[in-house]
Design an enzyme around this catalytic site. Structure first.
Site, PDB file in Angstrom:
ATOM      1  N   ASP A 103       4.165   5.064   5.337  1.00  0.00           N
ATOM      2  CA  ASP A 103       4.983   3.941   5.779  1.00  0.00           C
ATOM      3  C   ASP A 103       6.394   4.065   5.213  1.00  0.00           C
ATOM      4  O   ASP A 103       6.614   4.706   4.183  1.00  0.00           O
ATOM      5  CB  ASP A 103       4.370   2.623   5.300  1.00  0.00           C
ATOM      6  N   LYS A 104       7.325   3.401   5.862  1.00  0.00           N
ATOM      7  CA  LYS A 104       8.724   3.456   5.443  1.00  0.00           C
ATOM      8  C   LYS A 104       8.899   3.049   3.980  1.00  0.00           C
ATOM      9  O   LYS A 104       9.702   3.629   3.249  1.00  0.00           O
ATOM     10  CB  LYS A 104       9.566   2.552   6.353  1.00  0.00           C
TER      11      LYS A 104
END
Length: 236
Positions: A103-104
């Site tokens: 995930d970012k």
């Protein structure tokens, strides 16, 4: 191998770009100028020079990246910096991609490669490759949670996750927080976060430590990367 394919795979440029470079007399094979990209060469024996520098053939590339937060696990993105953008110009290749996604806002180990077969083996659920994470949790993780994770359970949207190994590293009752490690063999969307949401807790920090035999190099600063060692590659 055709000369244009050799040059493209060596990262000199795309097939289209290589065609133009050949026309400019920038390539020699065994000291002879060559303009014809269709020429077949021995990629391991023939001496190919581009602009006076030797082009060394390497089919596959493998980089261990310490992914920072705020960077997306993609080859290109219109809004955000990608993990490919972190590569130095001399290491950039159009065929490199991240193996799986973080995930970012997740940090940690990410493998960049152009080896599609290896990527498939690492990501396929049938291969049962461990993925180990460290997380800081809002809420007190309990032995009951450990048992729930070990049994496999349904997420809030009824999507089933397979059994996993949850280890409690630290409990802070004063702050009502926990530090844990989690080993899973899947890669569902936001899986770790959703697993803890299902037991009424929240992940506030997440970092991947390991993928199969490949362990995050803690000597690598966030955003830095290095080629895999021969030992790491053989173990993978």
């Amino acid at each position: 191998m055709r000369l244009d394919k050799f040059l493209a795979e060596a990262g000199v440029g795309s097939r289209k770009e290589v065609k133009l470079l050949l026309k400019k007399n920038l390539v020699t094979v065994n000291e002879q100028p060559v303009k014809d990209g269709k020429l077949h060469i021995d990629e391991y024996q023939d001496i190919v020079l581009f602009a006076g520098e030797r082009v060394i053939y390497q089919k596959f590339y493998y980089y261990l990246l310490h992914k920072p937060q705020g960077v997306v696990s993609a080859t290109e993105d219109a809004r955000d910096q990608t993990v490919i953008d972190l590569l130095k110009e001399e290491d950039y290749r159009t065929d490199l991609f991240p193996v799986g996604r973080l995930d970012k806002d997740t940090e940690g180990l990410l493998l960049l490669t152009n080896d599609g077969q290896l990527a498939h083996r690492l990501l396929s659920p049938k291969k049962h490759v461990d993925k180990e994470y460290f997380a800081e949790i809002e809420g007190l993780v309990t032995e009951e949670d450990v048992q729930i994770f070990a049994s496999g359970f349904a997420l809030t949207n009824d999507e089933q996750v397979k059994p996993s190994k949850l280890l409690i590293d630290e409990i802070n009752e004063a702050n009502q927080t926990s530090k844990i490690r989690l080993v899973i063999q899947e890669g569902k969307f936001h899986q770790v976060k959703r697993m803890f949401e299902a037991v009424d807790k929240r992940v506030v920090y997440l970092k991947r430590l390991r993928m199969g035999s490949l362990v995050l190099d803690e000597q690598l600063p966030l955003g830095a990367y290095r080629p895999l060692t021969e030992t790491e590659l053989q173990e993978l």
